[in-house]
Design an enzyme around this catalytic site. Structure first.
Site, mmCIF file in Angstrom:
data_model
loop_
_atom_site.group_PDB
_atom_site.id
_atom_site.type_symbol
_atom_site.label_atom_id
_atom_site.label_comp_id
_atom_site.label_asym_id
_atom_site.label_seq_id
_atom_site.Cartn_x
_atom_site.Cartn_y
_atom_site.Cartn_z
ATOM 1 N N LYS A 41 0.830 -1.191 0.000
ATOM 2 C CA LYS A 41 0.000 0.000 0.000
ATOM 3 C C LYS A 41 0.869 1.248 0.000
ATOM 4 O O LYS A 41 0.424 2.325 -0.352
ATOM 5 C CB LYS A 41 -0.887 0.007 1.257
ATOM 6 C CG LYS A 41 -1.754 -1.205 1.411
ATOM 7 C CD LYS A 41 -2.405 -1.217 2.821
ATOM 8 C CE LYS A 41 -3.134 -2.545 2.990
ATOM 9 N NZ LYS A 41 -3.424 -2.812 4.420
ATOM 10 N N GLY A 42 2.120 1.062 0.447
ATOM 11 C CA GLY A 42 3.003 2.202 0.704
ATOM 12 C C GLY A 42 3.216 3.126 -0.481
ATOM 13 O O GLY A 42 3.351 4.338 -0.316
ATOM 14 N N ASP A 98 7.503 3.009 -2.213
ATOM 15 C CA ASP A 98 7.675 3.987 -1.146
ATOM 16 C C ASP A 98 9.133 4.065 -0.696
ATOM 17 O O ASP A 98 9.696 5.146 -0.550
ATOM 18 C CB ASP A 98 6.757 3.672 0.049
ATOM 19 C CG ASP A 98 6.816 2.216 0.510
ATOM 20 O OD1 ASP A 98 7.618 1.431 -0.043
ATOM 21 O OD2 ASP A 98 6.060 1.866 1.437
ATOM 22 N N ASP A 101 14.764 -0.637 1.063
ATOM 23 C CA ASP A 101 15.446 -0.834 2.341
ATOM 24 C C ASP A 101 16.507 -1.928 2.129
ATOM 25 O O ASP A 101 17.593 -1.637 1.633
ATOM 26 C CB ASP A 101 14.365 -1.230 3.355
ATOM 27 C CG ASP A 101 14.863 -1.320 4.784
ATOM 28 O OD1 ASP A 101 15.805 -0.594 5.123
ATOM 29 O OD2 ASP A 101 14.308 -2.113 5.565
ATOM 30 N N LYS A 129 17.138 3.814 1.624
ATOM 31 C CA LYS A 129 18.020 3.662 2.798
ATOM 32 C C LYS A 129 19.211 2.831 2.358
ATOM 33 O O LYS A 129 19.252 1.617 2.600
ATOM 34 C CB LYS A 129 17.267 2.899 3.901
ATOM 35 C CG LYS A 129 16.363 3.738 4.766
ATOM 36 C CD LYS A 129 16.026 2.953 6.032
ATOM 37 C CE LYS A 129 14.558 2.765 6.188
ATOM 38 N NZ LYS A 129 14.188 1.972 7.365
ATOM 39 N N VAL A 151 10.892 5.076 9.216
ATOM 40 C CA VAL A 151 10.104 6.267 8.871
ATOM 41 C C VAL A 151 8.652 5.914 8.539
ATOM 42 O O VAL A 151 8.348 4.800 8.124
ATOM 43 C CB VAL A 151 10.738 7.033 7.689
ATOM 44 C CG1 VAL A 151 12.036 7.697 8.103
ATOM 45 C CG2 VAL A 151 10.961 6.122 6.477
ATOM 46 N N ASP A 157 3.915 3.036 6.742
ATOM 47 C CA ASP A 157 3.231 2.793 8.000
ATOM 48 C C ASP A 157 4.126 2.195 9.072
ATOM 49 O O ASP A 157 5.171 1.627 8.787
ATOM 50 C CB ASP A 157 2.074 1.812 7.769
ATOM 51 C CG ASP A 157 2.579 0.374 7.555
ATOM 52 O OD1 ASP A 157 3.376 0.171 6.620
ATOM 53 O OD2 ASP A 157 2.201 -0.514 8.343
HETATM 54 P P1 IMP Z 1 12.974 -4.234 1.555
HETATM 55 O O1 IMP Z 1 12.514 -5.482 0.867
HETATM 56 O O2 IMP Z 1 13.759 -4.531 2.800
HETATM 57 O O3 IMP Z 1 13.689 -3.267 0.650
HETATM 58 O O4 IMP Z 1 11.700 -3.547 2.157
HETATM 59 C C1 IMP Z 1 10.778 -2.965 1.395
HETATM 60 C C2 IMP Z 1 9.500 -2.675 2.154
HETATM 61 O O5 IMP Z 1 9.667 -2.657 3.574
HETATM 62 C C3 IMP Z 1 9.051 -1.299 1.785
HETATM 63 O O6 IMP Z 1 8.315 -1.309 0.604
HETATM 64 C C4 IMP Z 1 8.229 -0.914 3.001
HETATM 65 O O7 IMP Z 1 6.916 -1.377 2.864
HETATM 66 C C5 IMP Z 1 8.918 -1.609 4.152
HETATM 67 N N1 IMP Z 1 9.827 -0.685 4.871
HETATM 68 C C6 IMP Z 1 11.174 -0.642 4.827
HETATM 69 N N2 IMP Z 1 11.674 0.346 5.583
HETATM 70 C C7 IMP Z 1 10.605 0.972 6.114
HETATM 71 C C8 IMP Z 1 10.456 2.118 6.990
HETATM 72 O O8 IMP Z 1 11.410 2.774 7.436
HETATM 73 N N3 IMP Z 1 9.176 2.452 7.312
HETATM 74 C C9 IMP Z 1 8.078 1.776 6.851
HETATM 75 N N4 IMP Z 1 8.176 0.729 6.025
HETATM 76 C C10 IMP Z 1 9.425 0.317 5.669
HETATM 77 MG MG MG Z 2 6.421 -1.018 0.097
#
Ligand code: IMP
Ligand code: MG
Length: 175
Positions: A41-42, A98, A101, A129, A151, A157
């Site tokens: 949803k982000g 959004d 990470d 990040k 964040v 969220d």
């Molecule tokens: P990744 O697979 O670790 O890159 O994470 C991606 C997803 O984790 C993002 O699309 C977000 O939904 C969630 N996420 C990662 N960091 C944050 C944060 O700081 N706040 C909220 N959601 C996060």
């Molecule tokens: Mg996301």
């Protein structure tokens, strides 16, 4: 455990940056049509604001993948909860996220979409990040690089709360 929100990026800063990305995409895709894929949803708040600022023709689709739930650490498990409605074959696709990470979600998603034969495939994220990256993902358009803090706001969220904040804030926990 109670939490407080500290403003990291104001509404004005976020809006100005989205305007600039919209203009950049409009230049890069001149004479073409872009197909934006929102990662729910982000990515939804960002995609709506971005789409309004793109001057070439735009079509939209939505996808939902599993994410953190109530935890603030990535499980590394990526599951498609809702797939796209339309084929991406032959389209100029931009995935709108959004935040990147660890990069696990996007790496998986981009591989999957690439296999479906789009004409081109790019990634646009509001936040990045880089310190937390585990899997290398090429990001084509970035709103802001931010430090390793959790964040919320502008679609992001914490336990499904704070998505509606019109700015980006850092979650601070009172012990
Ligand atoms: P990744 O697979 O670790 O890159 O994470 C991606 C997803 O984790 C993002 O699309 C977000 O939904 C969630 N996420 C990662 N960091 C944050 C944060 O700081 N706040 C909220 N959601 C996060
Ligand atoms: Mg996301």
């Amino acid at each position: 455990m109670a939490e407080r929100i500290r403003v990291l990026l104001t509404e004005q800063e976020v809006d100005a940056r989205i305007q600039a990305i919209g203009e950049q995409i409009s230049r890069d895709y001149e004479g073409r049509q872009v197909h934006l894929i929102c990662v729910l949803k982000g990515g939804s708040f960002f995609m709506c604001e971005l789409a309004k600022r793109i001057s070439v023709p735009v079509s939209l689709d939505f996808m939902s993948v599993s994410s953190y739930g109530k935890d603030t650490k990535s499980s590394g498990v990526v599951k498609i909860v809702k797939d796209l409605d339309e084929s991406v074959k032959g389209k100029d696709v931009i995935v709108v996220e959004d935040i990147v990470d660890s990069g696990r979600t996007l790496s998986y998603l981009l591989d999957l979409l690439r296999d479906r034969g789009p004409a081109s495939l790019r990634l646009c994220t509001l936040l990045d990040k880089p310190d937390r990256r585990v899997v290398d993902v090429p990001v084509d358009y970035t709103g802001f690089q931010i430090p390793d803090e959790f964040v919320v706001g502008y679609g992001l969220d914490y336990a499904q709360k704070y998505r509606n904040l019109p700015y980006i804030g850092v979650v601070e926990f009172d012990e």
